[in-house]
Write an enzyme that holds these catalytic residues in place. Structure first.
Site, short mmCIF file in Angstrom:
data_model
loop_
_atom_site.label_atom_id
_atom_site.label_comp_id
_atom_site.label_asym_id
_atom_site.label_seq_id
_atom_site.Cartn_x
_atom_site.Cartn_y
_atom_site.Cartn_z
N SER A 1 0.80 -1.23 0.00
CA SER A 1 0.00 0.00 0.00
C SER A 1 0.84 1.28 0.00
O SER A 1 0.33 2.33 -0.38
CB SER A 1 -0.92 0.01 1.22
OG SER A 1 -0.16 -0.12 2.41
N ASP B 1 -2.97 8.20 7.86
CA ASP B 1 -3.93 7.33 8.54
C ASP B 1 -3.19 6.48 9.57
O ASP B 1 -2.08 6.82 9.96
CB ASP B 1 -4.73 6.48 7.53
CG ASP B 1 -3.84 5.53 6.75
OD1 ASP B 1 -2.66 5.33 7.12
OD2 ASP B 1 -4.31 4.96 5.74
N HIS C 1 -0.09 4.91 7.21
CA HIS C 1 0.56 5.52 6.05
C HIS C 1 0.93 6.98 6.25
O HIS C 1 0.20 7.71 6.91
CB HIS C 1 -0.35 5.37 4.82
CG HIS C 1 -0.73 3.96 4.55
ND1 HIS C 1 -1.93 3.43 4.99
CD2 HIS C 1 -0.07 2.96 3.93
CE1 HIS C 1 -1.98 2.15 4.64
NE2 HIS C 1 -0.88 1.84 3.99
#
Ligand SMILES: *[C@@H]1O[C@H](CO)[C@@H](O)[C@H](O)[C@H]1NC(C)=O
Ligand SMILES: *[C@@H]1O[C@H](CO)[C@@H](O)[C@H](O)[C@H]1NC(C)=O
Ligand SMILES: *[C@@H]1O[C@H](CO)[C@@H](O)[C@H](O)[C@H]1NC(C)=O
Ligand SMILES: *[C@@H]1O[C@H](CO)[C@@H](O)[C@H](O)[C@H]1NC(C)=O
Ligand SMILES: *[C@@H]1O[C@H](CO)[C@@H](O)[C@H](O)[C@H]1NC(C)=O
Ligand SMILES: *[C@@H]1O[C@H](CO)[C@@H](O)[C@H](O)[C@H]1NC(C)=O
Length: 368
Positions: free
Chosen positions: A39, A331, A334
């Site tokens: 991600s 978040d 990240h």
């Protein structure tokens, strides 16, 4: 057609804990860039994977991207590989598109793959099993490399000669960012209080990583830009589980062990495989320097997430900060676009061996 063409550019100043890097010359390349990983570098792959539970193609993700569009990036804006590609590339402003997006656009597929492809899938890890329990279906690193093998065949067909394809693929840059999900899943299957087990697990993971990289070498890859693991123990998701709010030490230890082990593994590969060139970015140090000295690096909040409280994903309805550039974390896991840009600058242009070894990404891209 895609020979390397260095360009001259002007000035950028980065301050990373007191170290001032002055760049007066900026060399760029138009070599294709291929991206693999999780991600941290996914630019929308998972949008195409229906059963996948790791998706970011919804607000507030993308709130600072062009037209505030959520693209599947786990960020308020661009992610680290967007910045790396922009800094290294002579015409690119973002990461190349996801492989699965290119496949769905048959008419432009051939034109697009010559500029590079992003195969990264949020939730993926080095091992086949990583991500499966939590996100049901992700594109594993093994599958990402199989997809690259297809692209390689397509490029060979397109250029009409294996030699031309080999030349192009050998001059291309292969950016990898994977391993975080192994650490995130580690407590589900292992004891977090047994240092020997953690050490063995990281050794297993980096050995498996080496097998993947060797497969890439066999497919013609030569220039490997490897991004290490950040101190995930200091991410909001880890801090919130700690009664003191401090960093989760086993995760940070794992990230540090990973760095050392990768340094060893990559050095071995470069000795064994003729022409294998690498650059290993130290995300641990880059990120820890910001955590230790927020203001010196232009941040105000390095502990809590901008979006959500550290337990939930970033989605509409959770708390959202307004001053995104003040935050290290977007978040629960990240970084913000701002933090990603700072890290990209350190990896691409870093001097000495603190942030990137044995050469920075810029030197790797210009090599040979
Ligand atoms: C990983 O999974 C693929 C299928 O998804 C399988 O072909 C392959 O053998 C697996 N690799 C390992 C090392 O288990
Ligand atoms: C790319 O190569 C694969 C494998 O050879 C092939 O199945 C596919 O049709 C090719 N795609 C295009 C657009 O040519
Ligand atoms: C971790 O354990 C779960 C069951 O608790 C299992 O389904 C999963 O495959 C394991 N993951 C790995 C990477 O071994
Ligand atoms: C490391 O790999 C070996 C061999 O596959 C396995 O037996 C062992 O359980 C692994 N250790 C850890 C901690 O994952
Ligand atoms: C975090 O937010 C979620 C949903 O918004 C809420 O259910 C949860 O109680 C919050 N947790 C804390 C520790 O504030
Ligand atoms: C990158 O690394 C090279 C070689 O170590 C060094 O000469 C250069 O100053 C570094 N920084 C930039 C911006 O290229």
């Amino acid at each position: 057609m895609v020979a390397q063409r260095p360009f001259l550019f002007v000035i950028n100043i980065v301050v990373l804990t007191g170290i001032v890097m002055m760049m007066t010359v900026r060399a760029t390349t138009d070599a294709p860039m291929f991206i693999f990983g999780d991600s941290n570098v996914d630019v929308g792959t998972n949008n195409f994977v229906t059963e996948c539970g790791a998706k970011a193609n919804h607000p507030y993700n993308g709130i600072d991207f062009y037209y505030s569009t959520p693209t599947g990036r786990f960020s308020n804006g661009k992610n680290i590989v967007d910045h790396i590609v922009r800094l290294l590339g002579s015409y690119q402003v973002l990461s190349p598109p996801p492989f699965l997006a290119l496949v769905s656009q048959k008419l432009t597929f051939n034109r697009n793959i010559l500029r590079g492809v992003n195969f990264a899938s949020g939730g993926a890890g080095i091992f086949n099993d990583t991500g499966r329990v939590h996100f049901h279906k992700v594109i594993t690193l093994e599958e990402q490399i199989q997809q690259f093998a297809t692209v390689r065949e397509n490029i060979t067909t397109l250029l009409g000669s294996p030699k031309a394809a080999d030349d192009l693929l050998q001059s291309s840059i292969y950016i990898f960012n994977i391993g975080s999900n192994e650490l995130i899943e580690y407590p589900f299957n292992h004891s977090i209080s047994d240092p020997a087990e953690l050490k063995q697990y990281i050794a297993n993971a980096t050995q498996a990583y080496a097998v993947h990289l060797t497969n890439m070498y066999k497919l013609g890859a030569r220039k490997f830009a490897i991004i290490g693991i950040a101190p995930l123990g200091c991410a909001p998701a880890a801090r919130i589980r700690n009664p003191t709010g401090g960093c989760a030490e086993f995760m940070n230890d794992g990230a540090k062990l990973f760095q050392v082990s990768m340094q060893y593994v990559l050095t071995e590969l470069s000795l064994m495989l003729e022409g294998f060139k690498f650059s290993l970015g130290n995300m641990y140090t880059v990120t820890m320097n910001v955590i230790d000295n927020p203001r010196g690096n232009g941040f105000k909040e390095v502990k809590s997430a901008c979006c959500g409280n550290g337990t939930t994903d970033c989605e509409v309805g959770v708390t959202l900060c307004s001053n995104r550039d003040d935050y290290l974390f977007w978040d629960k896991f990240h970084p913000t676009e701002k933090a990603s840009e700072l890290a990209a600058l350190a990896l691409v242009y870093g001097e000495g061996s603190e942030y990137v070894t044995p050469m920075n990404f810029s030197s790797l891209a210009m090599y040979g």
